[in-house]
Design an enzyme around this catalytic site. Structure first.
Site, PDB file in Angstrom:
ATOM      1  N   GLU A 120       0.834  -1.206   0.000  1.00 47.21           N
ATOM      2  CA  GLU A 120       0.000   0.000   0.000  1.00 47.21           C
ATOM      3  C   GLU A 120       0.869   1.256   0.000  1.00 47.21           C
ATOM      4  O   GLU A 120       0.620   2.192  -0.767  1.00 47.21           O
ATOM      5  CB  GLU A 120      -0.930  -0.014   1.215  1.00 47.21           C
ATOM      6  N   ARG A 167      -3.655  34.977 -15.735  1.00 42.08           N
ATOM      7  CA  ARG A 167      -4.021  35.967 -14.723  1.00 42.08           C
ATOM      8  C   ARG A 167      -3.062  37.159 -14.776  1.00 42.08           C
ATOM      9  O   ARG A 167      -1.848  37.013 -14.578  1.00 42.08           O
ATOM     10  CB  ARG A 167      -3.974  35.305 -13.336  1.00 42.08           C
TER      11      ARG A 167
END
Lengths: 92, 381
Positions: free
Chosen positions: B244, B270
């Site tokens: 995992e 932006r």
């Protein structure tokens, strides 16, 4: 270098190497100074859950043997003697 | 050393991204608000072949090697914005399929793996208890052998996938006098008398992944439902955690890449004080650092996955990868929000959800502190 290319260690040398690793890396940091070759290292607290994997890393990197998931258990890795038996078996 | 994906892996990666973008992103914000697990996505992933990717073909899986599986999970994290869903998918894969593959009997593999790989069944494991988290083996759950059955009693908490789960890998101690060496794994099917779902748990993030408490009240299972042998629970759990920790954050790599691309696009468009904000070194440096974290994380996860694909153990490498990538993802989410300013803080821009989801990466599968203990432990400290 593969396991088969290595100069075969004698059984006593192999056991010494295993014992030394466990003594220096696993037992001494826990304040455990002595243990016998027959003693259960998990029951005496020398090997804990992390210690198992440090031991497996040692066996894989220094002893050049592959340890399967099934072999990581309290019986196979019980003592210096059983660990030595595992290495000898894997090297055959 | 070869750091490139094969043509086959690269093509599969593209296909997974296409699938994820097209099929797995509907109503994420709504489901996050309502804590709803997308069952239909699960079925789609089963049909696509993701759920059983590491499972051998003879048991209905994809038979993929570890690196290909990591490649697919990274692609999923890039294409799918539902981090909670991907967390459930990972729990299913690493804590039920993998231990079954490694420790299951032939009969158990034939019985369960095809259902898990196809998505018909959902798997999970039950380890954590109210009084044992990081110190997992101090669990209080007990299993007692009675004839041809085991009777399990105990209570578990923070258990993933429970409400939709079909196969529970339950850990209990058969002989407390042996300590960790008494911990044993059992396969418990949904509907088994005595397997009781407790209260649903509400989380900061990963809210589309179900979580609840589980109680085992005189829960009887046939003796053949033992996973491995009595006392092999420690090996099973460590095996699960090693896998995992190696693979679960591959999807975070994809998430980080997605965030970087979003930030680069925003920094170019932006305008402030007459030029794109990306022209300011404060912003550009932040994006450069995000890129460094992503590439470093890739190297760490790929190395751990490569070790596993070679049949070698990778507890140390998995701990390093898990520690670094989980913390890198949180920082990348924070930076992405910072770059977007007020917009980044708005739920509409979805980065705050990524941040809430990412924080848990520093906790599950062993906290950052435990990973550091493991890493230092390998140095003899």
């Amino acid at each position: 270098m593969s396991a088969t290319e290595q100069t075969p260690a004698t059984q006593s040398t192999l056991k010494d190497q295993i014992r030394e690793f466990i003594q220096v890396q696993l037992a001494e940091p826990k304040g455990i100074t002595t243990f016998t070759d027959e003693e259960s290292l998990m029951e005496t607290g020398v090997i804990d859950s992390l210690g198992i994997f440090r031991l497996v890393s040692f066996l894989e990197e220094e002893m050049r043997v592959r340890v399967s998931d099934e072999e990581i258990n309290a019986e196979t890795l019980k003592s210096v003697n059983t660990i030595e038996e595992l290495v000898i078996r894997k090297r055959k | 050393m070869d750091f490139s994906w094969s043509e086959e892996q690269a093509a599969f990666r593209k296909e997974v991204i296409r699938f994820a973008k097209q099929e797995l992103n509907d109503d994420v914000a709504k489901r996050d608000r309502e804590e709803e697990f997308p069952v239909e996505f699960w079925k789609k992933c089963g049909a696509f072949g993701i759920l059983g990717l590491p499972v051998p073909q003879e048991y209905g899986g994809g038979g993929a090697d570890t690196l290909t599986t990591v490649c697919a999970l990274e692609a999923l994290g890039y294409g799918c914005k539902d981090n909670g869903f991907l967390f459930s998918l990972n729990a299913h894969m690493w804590t039920s399929e993998l231990p079954l593959m490694a420790f299951g009997t032939e009969e158990q593999k034939r019985r369960y793996l095809p259902k898990l790989a196809s998505g018909e069944w959902i798997g999970l494991h039950c380890m954590t208890e109210p009084m044992s988290g990081s110190d997992a083996y101090s669990m209080r759950s007990r299993a007692e052998r009675k004839g041809d059955r085991y009777v399990i009693n105990g209570s578990k908490t923070f258990i993933t996938n429970t409400t939709h789960g079909d196969l529970f890998v339950v850990f209990a101690n058969v002989d407390p006098s042996k300590g960790a060496n008494g911990v044993t794994g059992f396969l418990v099917e949904k509907g088994t008398p005595g397997l009781v779902l407790g209260k649903k748990l509400h989380k900061m993030g990963l809210r589309t992944s179900p979580m609840s408490e589980v109680a085992l009240v005189d829960c009887e299972v046939p003796a053949e439902n033992i996973l491995g042998k009595e006392g092999s629970g420690q090996a099973i759990f460590t095996h699960s955690m090693e896998w995992e920790r190696t693979c679960i954050l591959a999807s975070h790599l994809g998430m980080m890449q997605r965030l970087i691309e979003t930030c680069v696009k925003y920094a170019r468009e932006r305008q402030q004080f007459g030029q794109p904000i990306g022209k300011y070194s404060a912003i550009a440096n932040m994006i450069a650092d995000m890129e460094v974290r992503l590439e470093t994380g890739r190297l760490l996860i790929y190395k751990a996955a490569w070790l596993k694909s070679q049949g070698r153990h990778a507890l140390r490498e998995a701990a390093i990868a898990k520690l670094f990538v989980s913390e890198a993802t949180v920082q990348t989410c924070l930076d992405a929000i910072q770059i977007h300013g007020g917009y980044g803080y708005m739920a509409e821009y979805e980065m705050e959800r990524d941040l809430r989801d990412a924080v848990s990466g520093k906790i599950y599968s062993g906290t950052s502190e435990i990973q550091r203990v493991i890493i230092a432990g390998f140095q003899g400290l």
